[in-house]
Design an enzyme around this catalytic site. Structure first.
Site, short mmCIF file in Angstrom:
data_model
loop_
_atom_site.label_atom_id
_atom_site.label_comp_id
_atom_site.label_asym_id
_atom_site.label_seq_id
_atom_site.Cartn_x
_atom_site.Cartn_y
_atom_site.Cartn_z
N TYR A 59 83.38 24.65 5.24
CA TYR A 59 83.71 25.26 3.95
C TYR A 59 85.12 24.83 3.58
CZ TYR A 59 79.75 28.46 4.72
OH TYR A 59 78.51 29.00 4.94
N LEU A 119 69.64 36.12 -9.00
CA LEU A 119 68.40 36.87 -9.19
C LEU A 119 68.29 37.38 -10.61
CD1 LEU A 119 68.42 39.06 -5.94
CD2 LEU A 119 67.05 37.01 -6.36
N PHE A 162 72.49 33.98 0.67
CA PHE A 162 72.11 34.04 -0.74
C PHE A 162 71.36 35.34 -1.05
CE2 PHE A 162 72.10 29.12 -1.35
CZ PHE A 162 73.48 29.14 -1.34
N PRO A 163 71.91 36.50 -0.60
CA PRO A 163 71.21 37.77 -0.84
C PRO A 163 71.08 38.12 -2.31
CG PRO A 163 73.47 38.17 -0.11
CD PRO A 163 73.22 36.70 0.05
N LEU A 164 71.92 37.48 -3.15
CA LEU A 164 71.86 37.72 -4.59
C LEU A 164 71.33 36.50 -5.34
CD1 LEU A 164 75.25 39.63 -4.99
CD2 LEU A 164 72.95 40.58 -4.75
N GLY A 165 70.71 35.58 -4.61
CA GLY A 165 70.10 34.43 -5.24
C GLY A 165 70.89 33.15 -5.12
N GLY A 166 72.16 33.24 -4.75
CA GLY A 166 72.96 32.04 -4.56
C GLY A 166 73.26 31.33 -5.86
N PHE A 167 72.96 30.04 -5.90
CA PHE A 167 73.28 29.22 -7.07
C PHE A 167 72.36 29.52 -8.25
CE2 PHE A 167 74.52 26.53 -3.36
CZ PHE A 167 75.88 26.71 -3.50
N THR A 168 71.25 30.24 -8.00
CA THR A 168 70.35 30.68 -9.06
C THR A 168 70.25 32.19 -8.97
OG1 THR A 168 69.08 28.64 -8.80
CG2 THR A 168 68.07 30.39 -10.08
#
Length: 289
Positions: A64, A221, A213-219
């Site tokens: 990172y 939710l 990506f619990p909230l969808g990440g790059f896309t």
């Protein structure tokens, strides 16, 4: 203190108790997870605030930035609280074009472990996840040679515990034949349920399942059902998505990332949100197992 950890405490081994609500440090780097942060002081403040709010599980990696995020963690938090656990991962490197390049040769993996130790200022890493598969999914290639290389460093005392990232049920079984696995980190959220069987297996075997990506990440939710449930329970859709994950399994741990203090506090508040059974039933209908 462990009883009051955000999201509750999850003990995986002697000396390894995580807060189920953790923090993912990836977004502290610059755009594309590359280069320095937009606001260095804010990045340092987010790390310190996370620990002040009870987080005892920070997810990071030397790729990172690269290096940038680990150096921020060291600057903000070293010397580390005795009960703070840094979970890092190896298996990739960054190209000058900001690409993510698999790096899974045993010697390369060992070098990555030593780089993480150096940049975090540690003598031993609490948990190292072997990252295989692809950016947002899994393959099923053998990983025995790679995992064995990390198991050697565990025997040497440079790593205390081992985990996996982007893996399948078969790969977990293969790794467990070599050394104990305490964490699995895969893409999973209320709308991406392809790893339901793996979540359940981890619960049965007391392995932490870290849903990245619990909230969808790059896309991000987007769901009318999620929005409706959030309005009914008086929370944001993001908080509801995080709360659903915490209630999905007793060994699910969360590592939502942010570079914003306000967003950090919003995420942390989700640890106290208890969703009623009818809300869980509606949310379960979003994803297809």
């Amino acid at each position: 203190m462990s009883e009051n950890l955000p999201g509750g405490a999850l003990t995986l081994a002697d000396g390894l108790t995580l807060s189920r609500m953790g923090y993912g440090a990836m977004q502290l780097a610059g755009p594309g997870v590359y280069g320095p942060p937009r606001d260095r002081e804010q990045a340092l403040a987010v790390l310190r605030e996370a620990v002040d709010l009870g987080v005892r599980h920070i997810d990071t990696s030397d790729f990172y930035g690269p290096v940038v995020v680990n150096e921020l963690i060291r600057e903000a938090l070293h010397p580390y609280p005795e009960d703070l656990h840094l979970v890092t991962k190896v298996g990739a490197r960054r190209g000058a074009d900001r690409s993510w390049i698999p790096s899974l040769e045993p010697d390369a993996l060992k070098a990555q472990v030593r780089d993480n130790l150096d940049h975090l200022g540690l003598d031993a890493l609490d948990v190292v996840n072997l990252r295989v598969g692809v950016a947002e999914g899994t393959g099923d290639a053998p990983l025995g040679e790679q995992f064995a290389a990390l198991a050697e460093l565990r025997q040497e005392g440079l790593i205390r515990h081992l985990g996996l990232s982007n893996v399948t049920l078969n790969q977990l079984t293969e790794a467990q034949a070599i050394a104990p696995v305490v964490t699995v980190q895969n893409l999973y959220n209320v709308a991406n349920r392809q790893d339901d069987a793996l979540v359940d297996r981890c619960a049965a075997e007391n392995i932490a399942f870290a849903a990245f990506f619990p909230l969808g990440g790059f896309t991000p939710l987007q769901s009318g059902t999620l929005t409706d449930v959030a309005a009914r329970v008086g929370a944001s859709p993001q908080q509801v998505a995080l709360a659903w994950l915490l209630q999905r399994s007793p060994t699910t741990v969360l590592i939502p990332g942010t570079s914003s203090l306000a967003h950090l506090r919003e995420n942390m508040a989700a640890a106290d949100l208890k969703l009623p059974a009818d809300a869980i039933e509606e949310l379960d209908s979003i994803g297809v197992a």
